[in-house]
Design a protein around this motif. Structure first.
Motif, PDB file in Angstrom:
ATOM      1  N   LEU A   1      66.145 120.865 -36.719  1.00  0.00           N
ATOM      2  CA  LEU A   1      67.076 119.738 -36.839  1.00  0.00           C
ATOM      3  C   LEU A   1      68.189 120.071 -37.830  1.00  0.00           C
ATOM      4  O   LEU A   1      69.381 119.832 -37.561  1.00  0.00           O
ATOM      5  CB  LEU A   1      66.315 118.490 -37.289  1.00  0.00           C
ATOM      6  CG  LEU A   1      67.147 117.224 -37.518  1.00  0.00           C
ATOM      7  CD1 LEU A   1      67.813 116.789 -36.218  1.00  0.00           C
ATOM      8  CD2 LEU A   1      66.263 116.104 -38.049  1.00  0.00           C
ATOM      9  N   LEU A   2      67.807 120.645 -38.988  1.00  0.00           N
ATOM     10  CA  LEU A   2      68.823 121.049 -39.963  1.00  0.00           C
ATOM     11  C   LEU A   2      69.749 122.108 -39.378  1.00  0.00           C
ATOM     12  O   LEU A   2      70.962 122.101 -39.614  1.00  0.00           O
ATOM     13  CB  LEU A   2      68.157 121.586 -41.229  1.00  0.00           C
ATOM     14  CG  LEU A   2      67.472 120.589 -42.162  1.00  0.00           C
ATOM     15  CD1 LEU A   2      66.926 121.327 -43.382  1.00  0.00           C
ATOM     16  CD2 LEU A   2      68.434 119.493 -42.613  1.00  0.00           C
ATOM     17  N   ALA A   3      69.159 123.063 -38.629  1.00  0.00           N
ATOM     18  CA  ALA A   3      69.976 124.116 -38.030  1.00  0.00           C
ATOM     19  C   ALA A   3      71.003 123.531 -37.077  1.00  0.00           C
ATOM     20  O   ALA A   3      72.170 123.969 -37.057  1.00  0.00           O
ATOM     21  CB  ALA A   3      69.077 125.120 -37.308  1.00  0.00           C
ATOM     22  N   ARG A   4      70.610 122.535 -36.280  1.00  0.00           N
ATOM     23  CA  ARG A   4      71.572 121.876 -35.384  1.00  0.00           C
ATOM     24  C   ARG A   4      72.696 121.236 -36.189  1.00  0.00           C
ATOM     25  O   ARG A   4      73.871 121.326 -35.813  1.00  0.00           O
ATOM     26  CB  ARG A   4      70.862 120.810 -34.541  1.00  0.00           C
ATOM     27  CG  ARG A   4      69.941 121.347 -33.461  1.00  0.00           C
ATOM     28  CD  ARG A   4      69.465 120.227 -32.548  1.00  0.00           C
ATOM     29  NE  ARG A   4      68.471 120.700 -31.594  1.00  0.00           N
ATOM     30  CZ  ARG A   4      67.160 120.643 -31.783  1.00  0.00           C
ATOM     31  NH1 ARG A   4      66.675 120.141 -32.917  1.00  0.00           N
ATOM     32  NH2 ARG A   4      66.330 121.078 -30.863  1.00  0.00           N
ATOM     33  N   GLU A   5      72.332 120.594 -37.296  1.00  0.00           N
ATOM     34  CA  GLU A   5      73.355 119.979 -38.132  1.00  0.00           C
ATOM     35  C   GLU A   5      74.308 121.025 -38.700  1.00  0.00           C
ATOM     36  O   GLU A   5      75.472 120.737 -38.988  1.00  0.00           O
ATOM     37  CB  GLU A   5      72.698 119.200 -39.273  1.00  0.00           C
ATOM     38  CG  GLU A   5      71.908 117.980 -38.817  1.00  0.00           C
ATOM     39  CD  GLU A   5      71.185 117.295 -39.964  1.00  0.00           C
ATOM     40  OE1 GLU A   5      71.307 117.779 -41.117  1.00  0.00           O
ATOM     41  OE2 GLU A   5      70.491 116.292 -39.710  1.00  0.00           O
ATOM     42  N   GLY A   6      73.811 122.253 -38.854  1.00  0.00           N
ATOM     43  CA  GLY A   6      74.633 123.336 -39.373  1.00  0.00           C
ATOM     44  C   GLY A   6      75.383 124.105 -38.299  1.00  0.00           C
ATOM     45  O   GLY A   6      75.999 125.133 -38.610  1.00  0.00           O
TER      46      GLY A   6
END
Length: 403
Positions: free
Chosen positions: A327-332
């Protein structure tokens, strides 16, 4: 034994970090009446030695016997922070008559006051002479695992002997060889009696380390703990730092993160809090007893747990949530293919490596999320917070701004 140098919470057993058998003192930092040194003494628990230190002692004794015909017993080694413990030998076997000259020494692991499942295991090292120029090579013997998946600090196919223990063994064999006017050229086969069975009670099978235990340790020393004693020692460390007028303290998960923070900010010893796995204990006490600034520093995977909202970072009580990392990677900026690969990565480190290769700053995103979680626990206390994530070598792989 006096103080130890490692924080609690490892994957080798059920309690604190891996500890190995031996005799001798474990000297800590001198001087100050607070900070990390005072915390460690305050627990009143007997530390042990890492399996890396145990293997180094056995390797040193076996190689010495190979060159001289005699096993030093006890055998003294030098740990990364300068301590010089002596280890008693449980096994001595010397064969210099055949075509392959070899010697084996063994040390029984003593976990101190830590409830480590590897307590009492016999760590053996067989040293076989190699032709000049071969260097020092490592093999996994019975009971020591082999790496079968990416994402660990060793390549797939390598014996599960971590980088620092390897370097310790190379250095000690090099010293013995230099004393005899030669270079160290030897094959080290490290074994652990009943290691494959013991490893079933560790995280090794899930991490893809198959066939036995890992040989671990960054300082050579293990600090056992009880939750109440360790949390009490954290509170004492904060009290002493405040009494000394420190306005900036650092909560560190272990010795490597402590070294990173010291290099970054030149904080004095009494501003360093050996947080270990107890992030919540640090944050809740500082909420009631504020300092101007708190830096939290630790391994990427461990701090990803804080980022996901866990306040106890021990492997028995919280796990790396790769779905959260995805999820964090998608936000990044990660696409779905990368996000899916992160979600199915073997370890947190593997997830970080995937993102780094594609320019997604997962380390910074985890640090920022961990900082925000910390600020939430502080509930408006006047404390500025920043977070630093490191890899196993102490390299900074992510950091947040100060809020």
């Amino acid at each position: 034994m006096s103080t130890a140098e490692s924080g609690p919470g490892g994957s080798a057993g059920t309690g604190g970090k891996d500890a190995s058998g031996g005799t001798g003192g474990a000297g800590g930092k001198g001087g100050a009446g607070g900070g990390r040194d005072a915390q460690l003494k305050h627990t009143g628990l007997r530390p042990g030695w890492t399996t890396g230190a145990c293997a180094t002692a056995a390797a040193t004794a076996a190689y010495t016997a190979l060159l001289t015909g005699d096993f030093p017993d006890p055998v003294t080694i030098t740990l990364p922070k300068g301590q010089t413990p002596a280890f008693a030998l449980a096994i001595e076997e010397l064969d210099t008559e055949g075509a392959e000259r070899q010697a084996t020494a063994g040390v029984v692991k003593d976990a101190g006051d830590d409830p480590d499942v590897t307590h009492g295991a016999l760590i053996r090292v067989r040293v076989r002479a190699l032709p000049p120029g071969s260097g020092v090579r490592f093999r996994a013997g019975p009971g020591v695992g082999t790496v079968t998946r990416p994402g660990l600090p060793l390549d797939v196919g390598e014996p599960a002997i971590n980088p620092v223990p390897r370097e310790m063994m190379r250095e000690h064999l090099g010293r013995v060889a230099a004393a005899h006017g030669i270079t160290a050229d030897a094959e080290l086969t490290v074994s652990a009696d009943n290691g494959e069975e013991i490893a079933r009670s560790t995280w090794n099978p899930r991490l893809g380390i198959l066939g036995g235990l890992s040989i671990l340790g960054t300082t050579g020393i293990v600090v056992p703990y009880s939750c109440s004693a360790w949390i009490d020692s954290i509170r004492r460390g904060i009290d002493v730092a405040r009494a000394a007028g420190r306005t900036h303290v650092a909560g560190c998960t272990g010795s490597t993160s402590e070294q990173t923070v010291t290099a970054e900010y030149a904080l004095p010893d009494d501003a360093l809090l050996d947080m270990g796995d107890f992030a919540g204990a640090v944050l809740k006490y500082i909420r009631r007893h504020p300092v101007e600034r708190l830096t939290v520093c630790g391994g990427f995977a461990k701090l990803s747990k804080l980022a996901a909202g866990h306040l106890d970072l021990h492997s028995k009580r919280s796990q790396v949530d790769k779905g959260f990392l995805a999820l964090l990677a998608r936000e990044g900026g990660a696409g779905e293919e990368l996000a899916s690969a992160v979600a199915h990565a073997n370890t947190g480190l593997a997830a970080l490596q995937l993102c780094t290769a594609q320019g997604v700053p997962l380390g910074d995103l985890v640090a920022a999320a961990a900082r925000d979680q910390a600020i939430g626990v502080l509930r408006g206390a006047p404390v500025a917070v920043d977070v630093i994530c490191i890899d196993r070598a102490g390299t900074i792989v992510g950091r947040s701004g100060i809020r």
